[in-house]
Scaffold this motif. Structure first.
Motif, mmCIF file in Angstrom:
data_model
loop_
_atom_site.group_PDB
_atom_site.id
_atom_site.type_symbol
_atom_site.label_atom_id
_atom_site.label_comp_id
_atom_site.label_asym_id
_atom_site.label_seq_id
_atom_site.Cartn_x
_atom_site.Cartn_y
_atom_site.Cartn_z
ATOM 1 N N PRO A 59 63.613 39.882 52.479
ATOM 2 C CA PRO A 59 62.593 40.048 51.448
ATOM 3 C C PRO A 59 61.226 40.355 52.060
ATOM 4 O O PRO A 59 60.935 39.920 53.168
ATOM 5 N N GLY A 60 60.440 41.109 51.345
ATOM 6 C CA GLY A 60 59.056 41.342 51.749
ATOM 7 C C GLY A 60 58.861 42.316 52.889
ATOM 8 O O GLY A 60 57.796 42.373 53.481
ATOM 9 N N VAL A 61 59.881 43.126 53.199
ATOM 10 C CA VAL A 61 59.699 44.085 54.290
ATOM 11 C C VAL A 61 59.292 45.465 53.764
ATOM 12 O O VAL A 61 59.171 46.410 54.532
ATOM 13 N N GLY A 62 59.128 45.564 52.447
ATOM 14 C CA GLY A 62 58.615 46.824 51.896
ATOM 15 C C GLY A 62 59.669 47.739 51.327
ATOM 16 O O GLY A 62 59.426 48.923 51.141
ATOM 17 N N LYS A 63 60.837 47.199 51.007
ATOM 18 C CA LYS A 63 61.904 48.044 50.447
ATOM 19 C C LYS A 63 61.454 48.642 49.112
ATOM 20 O O LYS A 63 61.498 49.858 48.893
ATOM 21 N N THR A 64 61.021 47.744 48.209
ATOM 22 C CA THR A 64 60.596 48.203 46.894
ATOM 23 C C THR A 64 59.425 49.158 47.012
ATOM 24 O O THR A 64 59.366 50.189 46.347
ATOM 25 N N SER A 65 58.544 48.809 47.914
ATOM 26 C CA SER A 65 57.338 49.607 47.990
ATOM 27 C C SER A 65 57.621 51.001 48.558
ATOM 28 O O SER A 65 57.028 51.977 48.134
ATOM 29 N N PRO B 132 43.084 45.108 51.766
ATOM 30 C CA PRO B 132 42.398 46.068 50.874
ATOM 31 C C PRO B 132 42.975 46.075 49.452
ATOM 32 O O PRO B 132 42.235 46.161 48.482
ATOM 33 N N LYS B 133 44.310 45.946 49.366
ATOM 34 C CA LYS B 133 44.948 45.955 48.043
ATOM 35 C C LYS B 133 44.468 44.757 47.208
ATOM 36 O O LYS B 133 44.116 44.905 46.033
ATOM 37 N N GLN B 134 44.434 43.591 47.823
ATOM 38 C CA GLN B 134 44.006 42.387 47.103
ATOM 39 C C GLN B 134 42.538 42.472 46.704
ATOM 40 O O GLN B 134 42.150 42.026 45.629
ATOM 41 N N VAL C 252 56.542 40.328 54.724
ATOM 42 C CA VAL C 252 55.142 39.929 54.575
ATOM 43 C C VAL C 252 54.854 39.377 53.181
ATOM 44 O O VAL C 252 53.727 39.384 52.733
ATOM 45 N N ARG C 253 55.925 38.912 52.518
ATOM 46 C CA ARG C 253 55.734 38.476 51.141
ATOM 47 C C ARG C 253 54.827 37.246 51.041
ATOM 48 O O ARG C 253 53.883 37.231 50.267
ATOM 49 N N ASN C 254 55.108 36.226 51.870
ATOM 50 C CA ASN C 254 54.277 35.026 51.825
ATOM 51 C C ASN C 254 52.895 35.298 52.369
ATOM 52 O O ASN C 254 51.906 34.753 51.884
ATOM 53 N N LEU C 255 52.851 36.173 53.376
ATOM 54 C CA LEU C 255 51.563 36.553 53.942
ATOM 55 C C LEU C 255 50.687 37.141 52.827
ATOM 56 O O LEU C 255 49.529 36.781 52.661
ATOM 57 N N GLU C 256 51.293 38.018 52.049
ATOM 58 C CA GLU C 256 50.554 38.644 50.952
ATOM 59 C C GLU C 256 50.109 37.594 49.932
ATOM 60 O O GLU C 256 48.993 37.621 49.421
ATOM 61 N N ARG C 257 51.004 36.633 49.674
ATOM 62 C CA ARG C 257 50.688 35.586 48.692
ATOM 63 C C ARG C 257 49.490 34.747 49.154
ATOM 64 O O ARG C 257 48.585 34.454 48.371
HETATM 65 P P1 ADP Z 1 60.938 44.008 49.428
HETATM 66 O O1 ADP Z 1 61.225 44.943 48.338
HETATM 67 O O2 ADP Z 1 61.519 44.434 50.725
HETATM 68 O O3 ADP Z 1 61.224 42.596 49.134
HETATM 69 P P2 ADP Z 1 58.192 44.683 48.888
HETATM 70 O O4 ADP Z 1 58.339 46.141 48.844
HETATM 71 O O5 ADP Z 1 58.105 43.948 47.602
HETATM 72 O O6 ADP Z 1 59.370 44.069 49.721
HETATM 73 O O7 ADP Z 1 56.978 44.335 49.814
HETATM 74 C C1 ADP Z 1 56.166 43.195 49.643
HETATM 75 C C2 ADP Z 1 54.717 43.568 49.860
HETATM 76 O O8 ADP Z 1 54.469 43.933 51.180
HETATM 77 C C3 ADP Z 1 54.300 44.763 49.048
HETATM 78 O O9 ADP Z 1 53.025 44.582 48.575
HETATM 79 C C4 ADP Z 1 54.333 45.890 50.050
HETATM 80 O O10 ADP Z 1 53.475 46.915 49.718
HETATM 81 C C5 ADP Z 1 53.913 45.209 51.305
HETATM 82 N N1 ADP Z 1 54.484 45.857 52.487
HETATM 83 C C6 ADP Z 1 55.690 45.633 53.023
HETATM 84 N N2 ADP Z 1 55.893 46.402 54.092
HETATM 85 C C7 ADP Z 1 54.760 47.120 54.279
HETATM 86 C C8 ADP Z 1 54.335 48.094 55.237
HETATM 87 N N3 ADP Z 1 55.120 48.485 56.241
HETATM 88 N N4 ADP Z 1 53.133 48.633 55.083
HETATM 89 C C9 ADP Z 1 52.341 48.247 54.075
HETATM 90 N N5 ADP Z 1 52.656 47.340 53.145
HETATM 91 C C10 ADP Z 1 53.855 46.764 53.246
#
Ligand code: ADP
Length: 776
Positions: free
Chosen positions: A361-367, A512-514, A545-550
């Protein structure tokens, strides 16, 4: 009276019964003769060069009139011309000569003859005053009559002014009228000219009245026609305006549904099906529950993007820009995505495998998937498959079901408002199935390019084309994905980030996003690198980086409150005030040994949340050779433990283990906390090391982590998830990692800065492992 009559003249003349025409003396008239007796009479007259007698029929519909069916007055006429018409009729032009009274009818063999008394009427040169008045009245009548009769023009009646003789005038005027037989008869039989003029006036009054009524009726009818034409045009205009404004059109509900259905331009069968549904509404009573069902159904259908699509873009340069802008690092992932887009470009957006991003989780798959939507100019929708058990969630419920709805696929396309969005199927590995059907097989249909151009949702009932949708899936691990689904997918792994990468992601993207999301500016909020590092190391321990973002979001939120409440200009977070904003450091209460201990080994596992340290503890106590396992268990783990015991037994001596531990000792293996490893047997060497340590009393290096499976002969076999595991070891501050020799090829996946931090040892046998772990 100045009228001159000669009643003495009697004659026998062949008779033509008249119906539908009126002939008067002093007038010329033509009509068609068809009945056999009439033709015979005509021929007889022609043959003898005589006149013909025209006698009105009392009842015009009588085909074969007897004597009693004929009036007893007629007009003796000269035959001016005859013309044989095709079909047996003869057209005859006659000139009325004089009235006559019929004395008797005589039956000739082939026609009727009449014995008549001619009424001779001489021209009246000096009409009486009375007659003059009547003449004027009649001329006025004519004028009035013409005004009301569109068939006669004023020019036609002008010659009447010239006629002096009241008899001629009366007959000529009469000939303008299309009289009923009884009126005609009245005018024929009236021998007194004054009385005849009065009768004519009366008839005129009646005729004018008729004309007026007729006119009025015509006007009404005309008005109605005009009015309905007007209304039609107005309605058309209104509906055009309404359509322009996107409002519903006038007309019955059914009509409006029918119009809208036709506008969808669906295939014949689908349209027929929908029109049938719409027509059902006609027969339903207002407010009945069925009406609701049918209307909701049609509304649902009408709100789907049957023919609406975004204009797709396959501009690789632009795609690269979008991916780079939104994501730090991930260069291989981005390359794979660009390749995928390039292939779609070549195949014109058709078919191709379905991307599946796999990682914690939180590695940016969705994003990443959102960026793909942005780069290819498609809408984005996502559906979480985790916990979906019921097929109906994908394929919908039948309409007959109370509260039935379409499935999520259709619902989300409705939300996308286009038929070609990027459709994220999130957590495809969490799909389950039970008695309510198999959602995986429904999903297979959705994803199968051979059948998804006519996907049928149970509720929608008619096929919807999913072939333009770009389906992309994500998963934490591949183990639980059904093979049939797996076959359709192209796997792209995202392993997780190093501390350095996380720092950069935080600085360039998360912070920056926050800041923007909370309505601040760059100048109002800042956080030192040291603080970010601290958050990464001491507040979160994760692959992504999910918790980091939180936590960053928490810091920004608190800052906003402070800026607003205390009217501060800006907030700077550093090592000194970090706790104030994000709370006390979370003591990450792991069981990771802080010193070398007997029987405690840092195993490495690859779990759904990424790489993890899995600390294995082994305890030896007096007993009877039993093996007890507690904590997180799977069959694979048990087998690994048994294999470890067997190996130690057969190599006891070499390992320096004394006594018959398998007889008089019980072994307790505990796997504390942590998620269930997904990669099966990778804990073999850790278990063996823990057991050997416990049995031999030798301590294990606490800064060493290991992963690998062993055979009964002690060979170390390769494992999966090397990158994830090494990143985890690095995260937990390990100095050394033991990996199977066969995994050497995976070394290139590991970021350079991690390789610098950590010593990686590749081993082929368990002896080497024990050598590294125990002999300190
Ligand atoms: P997943 O779908 O893998 O669980 P998310 O896509 O929800 O993860 O990512 C969680 C957060 O971290 C999002 O805000 C996303 O934009 C950010 N994020 C993750 N990987 C990166 C990356 N390589 N560069 C910039 N932002 C990232």
């Amino acid at each position: 009276m100045d009228r001159e009559k000669n009643n003495s003249l009697e004659k026998n003349i062949p008779v033509i019964p008249l119906r539908g025409v009126t002939v008067y003396p002093h007038t010329i008239m033509h009509f068609d003769v068809g009945r056999e007796k009439s033709i015979n009479a005509l021929n007889t007259s022609l043959l003898n060069d005589e006149e013909i007698l025209l006698v009105p029929q009392i009842e015009p519909s009588e085909e074969n009139p007897k004597f009693k069916d004929l009036y007893d007055y007629g007009v003796v006429s000269g035959i001016k011309q005859t013309l044989k018409l095709p079909g047996g009729n003869t057209r005859v032009l006659v000139e009325g000569e004089s009235r006559c009274k019929i004395i008797e009818f005589i039956n000739k063999e082939s026609y009727i003859e009449a014995k008549v008394q001619i009424i001779e009427e001489e021209e009246i040169k000096n009409p009486t005053e009375e007659m003059d008045v009547l003449k004027r009245i009649l001329l006025k009548d004519v004028h009035e009559f013409v005004r009301n009769n569109p068939l006669i023009t004023q020019e036609m009646v002008l010659p009447l002014m010239e006629i002096k003789d009241p008899i001629t005038l009366s007959d000529t005027i009469s000939s303008y009228l299309d009289l009923k037989p009884e009126d005609y008869y009245t005018l024929l039989k009236e021998e007194d000219i004054e009385k005849r003029l009065i009768s004519l006036h009366e008839i005129f009054l009646k005729e004018i009245e008729y004309l007026k009524i007729e006119e009025e009726i015509n006007k009404k009818v005309n008005f109605q026609i005009n009015k309905s034409q007007r209304e039609y045009f107005l309605k058309e205009q209104i509906s055009a305006i309404r359509e322009e404004l996107g409002e519903d059109e006038e007309g019955s509900i059914v009509d409006s549904y029918i119009r809208k259905i036709k506008r969808l331009k669906l295939d014949k069968d689908s349209q027929k099906h929908l029109l049938k549904e719409a027509k059902k509404l006609e027969t339903m009573s207002m407010g009945s529950p069925e009406i609701n069902v049918v209307q909701s159904y049609l509304d649902e259908i009408l709100s789907l993007p049957w023919n609406k699509a975004s204009k797709e873009s396959y501009d690789i340069k632009k795609a690269r820009e979008v991916l780079d802008e939104d994501h730090y690092g991930l260069s291989d992932v981005k390359e794979r995505v660009l390749e995928y887009i390039a292939v779609r470009k070549l195949t014109k957006g058709l078919k191709g495998p379905i991307l599946c991003f796999v990682g914690p989780p939180g590695v940016g798959k969705t994003s990443i998937v959102k960026s793909i939507a942005k780069a290819t100019n498609r809408e984005f929708v996502s559906m979480r498959l985790g916990g979906v058990r019921d097929e109906a969630e994908i394929r919908g419920h039948r309409k007959t079901y109370i509260g039935a709805m379409p499935g999520k696929i259709i619902k989300l396309l409705e939300k996308a408002e286009t038929k070609n969005p990027v459709f994220l199927l999130d957590e495809i590995d969490k799909l389950s199935s039970d008695f309510r059907g198999d959602p995986a097989s429904a999903l297979l249909e959705v994803l199968d390019p051979a059948q998804n151009d006519s996907f049928i949702d149970n509720y929608i009932e008619i096929p919807f084309d999913l072939s333009k949708v770009m389906f992309i899936t994500t998963a934490n691990s591949l183990n639980t994905i059904p093979d049939a689904l797996l076959d359709r997918m192209e796997i792209i792994r995202i392993a997780g980030y190093t501390e350095f990468e996380k720092l950069n992601i935080a600085k360039r993207h998360l912070i920056p996003k926050q800041i923007v999301e909370h309505g601040l500016t760059d100048k109002q909020f800042s956080i030192s690198d040291g603080s970010i590092r601290k958050i990464i190391l001491n507040y979160t321990r994760e692959s992504g980086v999910r918790n980091l973002e939180r936590i960053i979001s928490k810091a920004v939120r608190k800052s906003v409150v402070e800026i607003v409440e205390n009217e501060k200009e800006s907030i700077k977070i550093d090592g000194r005030n970090l706790e104030k904003y994000i709370g006390r450091e979370k003591i990450i209460d792991d069981d990771i040994p802080k010193e070398d201990m007997v029987g405690v080994v840092n195993g490495l596992a690859w779990t759904s949340v990424g790489g993890e340290i899995l600390t294995i503890e082994a305890n030896i106590m007096s007993g009877s050779g039993k093996l007890r396992l507690t904590g997180m268990l799977g069959d694979v783990m048990k087998e690994s433990a048994q294999a470890a015991v067997s190996y130690i037994r057969s190599n006891q001596e070499a390992l320096g283990i004394k006594g018959e531990f398998y007889k008089d000792k019980d072994i307790h293996l505990h796997f504390p906390e942590g998620a269930v490893p997904k990669d099966g047997p990778s804990a073999g060497i850790s278990i063996t090391t823990a057991l050997t340590s416990a049995l031999s009393g030798k301590k294990v290096d606490h800064e060493l982590a290991m992963t690998g499976e062993i055979t009964l002969r002690g060979r170390v076999l390769p494992i999966g998830g090397v990158k994830e595991k090494v990143l985890a070891a690095n995260r937990y501050g390990m100095k050394k990692v033991i990996l199977p020799y066969a995994n050497k090829k995976d070394l290139e996946d590991i970021p350079e800065n991690v390789k610098k931090n950590i010593e990686i040892k590749f081993v082929e046998t368990i002896d080497e492992v024990l050598e590294l772990a125990l002999n300190k």
